[in-house]
Design a protein around this motif. Structure first.
Motif, PDB file in Angstrom:
ATOM      1  N   ILE A 158      28.019  20.876   5.079  1.00  0.00           N
ATOM      2  CA  ILE A 158      28.762  21.643   4.065  1.00  0.00           C
ATOM      3  C   ILE A 158      27.970  22.891   3.656  1.00  0.00           C
ATOM      4  O   ILE A 158      28.518  23.983   3.510  1.00  0.00           O
ATOM      5  N   GLU A 159      26.655  22.726   3.483  1.00  0.00           N
ATOM      6  CA  GLU A 159      25.789  23.857   3.102  1.00  0.00           C
ATOM      7  C   GLU A 159      25.821  24.950   4.165  1.00  0.00           C
ATOM      8  O   GLU A 159      25.887  26.144   3.848  1.00  0.00           O
ATOM      9  N   ARG A 160      25.786  24.529   5.423  1.00  0.00           N
ATOM     10  CA  ARG A 160      25.809  25.509   6.526  1.00  0.00           C
ATOM     11  C   ARG A 160      27.161  26.197   6.621  1.00  0.00           C
ATOM     12  O   ARG A 160      27.235  27.401   6.894  1.00  0.00           O
ATOM     13  N   GLU A 176      34.066  34.148   3.479  1.00  0.00           N
ATOM     14  CA  GLU A 176      34.099  34.493   2.056  1.00  0.00           C
ATOM     15  C   GLU A 176      32.724  34.937   1.562  1.00  0.00           C
ATOM     16  O   GLU A 176      32.601  35.941   0.858  1.00  0.00           O
ATOM     17  N   ARG A 177      31.704  34.172   1.944  1.00  0.00           N
ATOM     18  CA  ARG A 177      30.346  34.512   1.520  1.00  0.00           C
ATOM     19  C   ARG A 177      29.876  35.798   2.198  1.00  0.00           C
ATOM     20  O   ARG A 177      29.199  36.635   1.583  1.00  0.00           O
ATOM     21  N   LYS A 178      30.240  35.947   3.468  1.00  0.00           N
ATOM     22  CA  LYS A 178      29.840  37.132   4.225  1.00  0.00           C
ATOM     23  C   LYS A 178      30.411  38.398   3.577  1.00  0.00           C
ATOM     24  O   LYS A 178      29.689  39.376   3.358  1.00  0.00           O
ATOM     25  N   VAL A 215      35.447  24.800  -4.272  1.00  0.00           N
ATOM     26  CA  VAL A 215      35.875  23.732  -3.358  1.00  0.00           C
ATOM     27  C   VAL A 215      34.665  23.074  -2.702  1.00  0.00           C
ATOM     28  O   VAL A 215      34.559  21.848  -2.629  1.00  0.00           O
ATOM     29  N   LYS A 216      33.739  23.905  -2.212  1.00  0.00           N
ATOM     30  CA  LYS A 216      32.560  23.387  -1.516  1.00  0.00           C
ATOM     31  C   LYS A 216      31.636  22.609  -2.459  1.00  0.00           C
ATOM     32  O   LYS A 216      31.054  21.599  -2.072  1.00  0.00           O
ATOM     33  N   LEU A 217      31.497  23.100  -3.684  1.00  0.00           N
ATOM     34  CA  LEU A 217      30.648  22.398  -4.649  1.00  0.00           C
ATOM     35  C   LEU A 217      31.216  21.021  -4.986  1.00  0.00           C
ATOM     36  O   LEU A 217      30.462  20.069  -5.200  1.00  0.00           O
ATOM     37  N   ALA A 218      32.537  20.949  -5.010  1.00  0.00           N
ATOM     38  CA  ALA A 218      33.181  19.655  -5.254  1.00  0.00           C
ATOM     39  C   ALA A 218      32.865  18.686  -4.115  1.00  0.00           C
ATOM     40  O   ALA A 218      32.581  17.505  -4.339  1.00  0.00           O
ATOM     41  N   GLU A 219      32.906  19.205  -2.879  1.00  0.00           N
ATOM     42  CA  GLU A 219      32.561  18.386  -1.711  1.00  0.00           C
ATOM     43  C   GLU A 219      31.100  17.936  -1.789  1.00  0.00           C
ATOM     44  O   GLU A 219      30.764  16.782  -1.529  1.00  0.00           O
ATOM     45  N   MET A 220      30.236  18.882  -2.140  1.00  0.00           N
ATOM     46  CA  MET A 220      28.806  18.579  -2.234  1.00  0.00           C
ATOM     47  C   MET A 220      28.531  17.523  -3.308  1.00  0.00           C
ATOM     48  O   MET A 220      27.711  16.631  -3.110  1.00  0.00           O
ATOM     49  N   ASP A 221      29.210  17.643  -4.446  1.00  0.00           N
ATOM     50  CA  ASP A 221      29.006  16.694  -5.541  1.00  0.00           C
ATOM     51  C   ASP A 221      29.327  15.269  -5.101  1.00  0.00           C
ATOM     52  O   ASP A 221      28.621  14.320  -5.465  1.00  0.00           O
ATOM     53  N   GLY A 222      30.407  15.133  -4.303  1.00  0.00           N
ATOM     54  CA  GLY A 222      30.786  13.814  -3.808  1.00  0.00           C
ATOM     55  C   GLY A 222      29.700  13.206  -2.935  1.00  0.00           C
ATOM     56  O   GLY A 222      29.362  12.018  -3.064  1.00  0.00           O
ATOM     57  N   VAL A 223      29.133  14.035  -2.058  1.00  0.00           N
ATOM     58  CA  VAL A 223      28.064  13.564  -1.158  1.00  0.00           C
ATOM     59  C   VAL A 223      26.794  13.274  -1.952  1.00  0.00           C
ATOM     60  O   VAL A 223      26.117  12.261  -1.716  1.00  0.00           O
ATOM     61  N   ALA A 246      36.040  37.124  -6.243  1.00  0.00           N
ATOM     62  CA  ALA A 246      36.990  36.104  -6.703  1.00  0.00           C
ATOM     63  C   ALA A 246      37.249  35.070  -5.613  1.00  0.00           C
ATOM     64  O   ALA A 246      37.305  33.859  -5.877  1.00  0.00           O
ATOM     65  N   ALA A 247      37.387  35.558  -4.362  1.00  0.00           N
ATOM     66  CA  ALA A 247      37.640  34.652  -3.233  1.00  0.00           C
ATOM     67  C   ALA A 247      36.457  33.720  -2.997  1.00  0.00           C
ATOM     68  O   ALA A 247      36.628  32.519  -2.734  1.00  0.00           O
ATOM     69  N   TYR A 248      35.243  34.290  -3.107  1.00  0.00           N
ATOM     70  CA  TYR A 248      34.045  33.474  -2.876  1.00  0.00           C
ATOM     71  C   TYR A 248      33.850  32.456  -4.003  1.00  0.00           C
ATOM     72  O   TYR A 248      33.423  31.319  -3.765  1.00  0.00           O
ATOM     73  N   ALA A 249      34.172  32.855  -5.234  1.00  0.00           N
ATOM     74  CA  ALA A 249      34.059  31.933  -6.374  1.00  0.00           C
ATOM     75  C   ALA A 249      34.990  30.735  -6.186  1.00  0.00           C
ATOM     76  O   ALA A 249      34.607  29.590  -6.454  1.00  0.00           O
ATOM     77  N   GLU A 250      36.196  30.995  -5.688  1.00  0.00           N
ATOM     78  CA  GLU A 250      37.156  29.922  -5.433  1.00  0.00           C
ATOM     79  C   GLU A 250      36.687  29.037  -4.287  1.00  0.00           C
ATOM     80  O   GLU A 250      36.795  27.808  -4.348  1.00  0.00           O
ATOM     81  N   TYR A 251      36.154  29.668  -3.263  1.00  0.00           N
ATOM     82  CA  TYR A 251      35.649  28.921  -2.101  1.00  0.00           C
ATOM     83  C   TYR A 251      34.474  28.028  -2.521  1.00  0.00           C
ATOM     84  O   TYR A 251      34.383  26.866  -2.121  1.00  0.00           O
TER      85      TYR A 251
END
Length: 233
Positions: A20-22, A29-31, A153-161, A145-150
């Motif tokens: 997920i981090e990679r 979005e980050r780029k 989602v990713k932070l939610a995935e990370m939190d679960g792991v 704004a797009a990266y903040a939204e992205y």
């Protein structure tokens, strides 16, 4: 052996976090966000440098124009050349001086023309860069704004792991876990790998006698070469 089994479970779950981090690090979005941010961070300094250059060139141009006018003024001394000649003056001397002044004026005129062209080009470059900066500012708002939204989602995935990792960490020796996290921060992955024919399956280094004894006794052992944790399959 229980520690190794728990570490393997931990690593399996940790590999999901690493993926997920990679993904987040290489996302479009980050780029887009990073490129816009980097450009805007450097833009003020570049605009300032361009302005300073334009001011410097304008100052040089003004000096050249003033010099040209001053030298051109000296040619007025030759307006009454006929009277000087009639008065017995040496015409060759005056002609030589007039020629030298004229050549000097041509040279300065050439410098002025070249500098005027440079000033014009610098002005066009400044306007173009200023426009691009304004465009990138708009892009930054959108990409931010797009990266903040992205990220949300990713932070939610990370939190679960991470929650699952916290559960698994309870059954791992804190000192061993600390060493694991240190290796992870050094971008060593996988951190735990098997031993095949008394050799590290990752780098091929043969275990020392002490290492073989530790493996046989079920202790957490490190490869002396790549420093990964080893276990006997």
């Amino acid at each position: 052996m229980a520690q190794i089994e728990q570490l393997l479970k931990y690593q399996t779950e940790d590999s999901k976090l690493l993926r997920i981090e990679r993904e987040a690090a290489s996302s479009e979005e980050r780029k887009n966000y990073s490129q816009a941010k980097s450009f805007l961070t450097k833009a003020p300094e570049k605009l300032e440098a361009m302005e300073a250059k334009a001011v410097e060139m304008s100052a040089i141009l003004n000096k050249l124009v003033k010099k040209y006018e001053e030298i051109a003024e000296t040619l007025k001394d030759f307006e009454n050349l006929d009277e000087l000649v009639e008065g017995g003056a040496d015409i060759s001397f005056y002609k030589k001086n007039a020629t030298q002044i004229t050549e000097r004026l041509k040279s300065i005129k050439s410098e002025i023309n070249a500098l005027v062209k440079s000033v014009k080009e610098a002005d066009e470059e400044y306007k173009s860069f200023k426009k691009k900066t304004l465009d990138v500012q708009e892009q930054y708002k959108v990409s931010s704004a797009a990266y903040a939204e992205y990220k949300k989602v990713k932070l939610a995935e990370m939190d679960g792991v991470k929650k699952e990792l916290e559960k698994l960490a309870k059954d791992i020796n804190p000192e061993v876990l600390k060493r694991y996290e240190m290796k992870r921060s050094e971008r060593i992955f996988p951190i735990i790998c098997g031993v095949e024919n008394d050799r590290c399956s990752k780098c091929g280094m043969e275990l020392s006698l002490v290492g073989k004894e530790k493996i046989a006794g079920g202790e957490v052992t490190e490869c002396e070469n790549c420093h990964r944790f080893l276990y006997k399959k």
